[in-house]
Design a protein around this motif. Structure first.
Motif, PDB file in Angstrom:
ATOM      1  N   ARG A  31      -3.110  -3.527   8.846  1.00 38.62           N
ATOM      2  CA  ARG A  31      -2.668  -2.148   8.707  1.00 38.62           C
ATOM      3  C   ARG A  31      -3.478  -1.284   9.669  1.00 38.62           C
ATOM      4  O   ARG A  31      -4.695  -1.471   9.817  1.00 38.62           O
ATOM      5  N   PRO A  61      -4.653   1.873   9.608  1.00 39.69           N
ATOM      6  CA  PRO A  61      -5.802   2.672   9.184  1.00 39.69           C
ATOM      7  C   PRO A  61      -7.064   1.887   8.874  1.00 39.69           C
ATOM      8  O   PRO A  61      -8.101   2.495   8.600  1.00 39.69           O
ATOM      9  N   VAL A  62      -7.023   0.558   8.917  1.00 35.90           N
ATOM     10  CA  VAL A  62      -8.262  -0.210   8.780  1.00 35.90           C
ATOM     11  C   VAL A  62      -9.197   0.109   9.941  1.00 35.90           C
ATOM     12  O   VAL A  62     -10.418   0.053   9.809  1.00 35.90           O
ATOM     13  N   GLU A  87      -2.463   3.618  13.697  1.00 41.99           N
ATOM     14  CA  GLU A  87      -2.506   4.859  12.906  1.00 41.99           C
ATOM     15  C   GLU A  87      -2.588   6.024  13.880  1.00 41.99           C
ATOM     16  O   GLU A  87      -3.601   6.166  14.576  1.00 41.99           O
ATOM     17  N   LEU A 111      -4.784  -2.772   3.153  1.00 42.28           N
ATOM     18  CA  LEU A 111      -5.198  -1.375   3.195  1.00 42.28           C
ATOM     19  C   LEU A 111      -5.500  -0.886   1.784  1.00 42.28           C
ATOM     20  O   LEU A 111      -4.610  -0.787   0.937  1.00 42.28           O
ATOM     21  N   THR A 112      -6.763  -0.605   1.545  1.00 41.31           N
ATOM     22  CA  THR A 112      -7.229  -0.076   0.270  1.00 41.31           C
ATOM     23  C   THR A 112      -8.214   1.054   0.568  1.00 41.31           C
ATOM     24  O   THR A 112      -8.549   1.311   1.731  1.00 41.31           O
ATOM     25  N   ASP A 130       0.805  -1.215   0.000  1.00 39.39           N
ATOM     26  CA  ASP A 130       0.000   0.000   0.000  1.00 39.39           C
ATOM     27  C   ASP A 130       0.841   1.270   0.000  1.00 39.39           C
ATOM     28  O   ASP A 130       0.317   2.349  -0.253  1.00 39.39           O
ATOM     29  N   THR A 172     -11.084  -0.478   2.463  1.00 42.64           N
ATOM     30  CA  THR A 172     -10.910  -0.939   3.844  1.00 42.64           C
ATOM     31  C   THR A 172     -10.450   0.150   4.798  1.00 42.64           C
ATOM     32  O   THR A 172     -10.483  -0.061   6.015  1.00 42.64           O
ATOM     33  N   THR A 173     -10.023   1.286   4.308  1.00 49.03           N
ATOM     34  CA  THR A 173      -9.582   2.368   5.188  1.00 49.03           C
ATOM     35  C   THR A 173     -10.753   2.832   6.068  1.00 49.03           C
ATOM     36  O   THR A 173     -11.811   3.200   5.564  1.00 49.03           O
TER      37      THR A 173
END
Length: 325
Positions: A237, A239-240, A264, A210-211, A81, A214-215
């Motif tokens: 990740r 930020p999920v 995050e 993380l996309t 990512d 999914t964020t």
């Protein structure tokens, strides 16, 4: 030497730089090792390098790819990512990663986090170190057998974890819209939709890449939907999960326990509330690590970068269209 590769860790320790230099020398490539954490710093170090190897904390942006002479980027890890795959494709830059080097390590770490949360081990440890000897410090503790363990994402790592926990007597469920139901069921796990996952789990292990999709997927609504005693573990990740929403839920005891290997931001500031909460456990993005996995990662990424530089096909190329989890 015919080619030059910059090895750039954000921490300088993710890969074994000497081992990578030795491997790349077999492909007639010289190396330079640097520590960078920003686009600007990376651009200053790249020069006319042909190849680049980075960890998760080095941003390989469109600007980096457009203004450099790179032919190949090696992401020392699984997730990509931090690499702009679309820009890489536009610029004809091959991107490689290592999708299998730490499957067992991450699955083991996720299991360790889940069990620590269920048994409230950090709280007991803090209490005992402060001079107490009180079994009620972690109460109430649920029984693991008979609980529902859910997987958010069902790629290679959660499949390994599902195998590990088969004897625990838990009901296993998973949400992953990109994995066929029969594949999920072949691991003795029942596929469910996202809302059903949230409402059913006693333990949730997060493994989603993380996309954009999914964020922030685990947001205030998701946390409110789960049982107030739920144990969350995140080895994917940071930020999920929406960090502020998680902190609020933990403070209000609307979430039982959060065990996080990724956060995050990352690293967390020393005064971050997650580090003060009794119902949270944080490890420093170390789920990937064992001495064996570090050597495997270092050698594998360097060899794949070397293959590209000498005109061979890489073993683990990743593109926008790839399934890389």
């Amino acid at each position: 030497m015919d080619s030059h590769v910059v090895i750039s860790d954000s921490k300088s320790t993710t890969v074994d730089h000497d081992l990578q230099a030795d491997v790349l020398a077999e492909y007639d490539a010289s190396t330079t090792s640097v520590v960078t954490r920003t686009e600007e710093a990376l651009l200053e170090e790249l020069g006319d390098a042909d190849g680049l190897i980075v960890d998760a904390g080095v941003p390989v942006t469109a600007r980096v790819l457009e203004t450099s002479s790179l032919r190949v980027v090696g992401r020392a890890g699984i997730g990509v990512d931090n690499v702009d795959l679309e820009a890489a494709a536009d610029e004809g830059v091959t991107v490689v990663h290592h999708p299998t080097y730490s499957l067992d390590e991450v699955a083991t770490h996720a299991l360790s986090l889940l069990l620590s949360g269920v048994r409230r081990l950090p709280r007991y440890d803090r209490s005992t170190r402060s001079g107490n000897w009180d079994w009620t410090e972690g109460a109430p503790i649920p029984r693991l057998q008979g609980s529902t363990l859910g997987f958010l994402g069902f790629g290679k790592i959660p499949r390994r974890l599902a195998t590990m926990v088969q004897g625990f007597g838990c009901e296993l469920i998973a949400f992953d819209p990109y994995v066929a139901d029969d594949v999920v069921r072949s691991h003795n796990v029942e596929p469910v939709d996202f809302e059903d996952l949230l409402s059913a789990v006693d333990l949730l292990s997060i493994h989603a890449p993380l996309t954009e999709e999914t964020t922030g997927l685990i947001d205030e609504h998701a946390l409110e939907t789960m049982d107030e005693n739920v144990v969350l573990a995140n080895t994917a990740r940071g930020p999920v999960i929406e960090t502020d929403a998680l902190v609020a839920a933990l403070e209000a005891e609307d979430v039982g326990f959060a065990a996080l290997d990724v956060t995050e931001p990352e690293p967390l500031p020393s005064d971050h509330p997650l580090l003060e909460l009794e119902n949270a456990l944080v490890t420093p993005h170390t789920a990937w690590y064992s001495e064996a996995s570090r050597r495997q990662l270092s050698r594998g990424i360097a060899a794949d970068v070397g293959r590209v530089l000498v005109g061979e096909d890489p073993h683990n190329e990743v593109t926008v269209e790839s399934s890389w989890v």
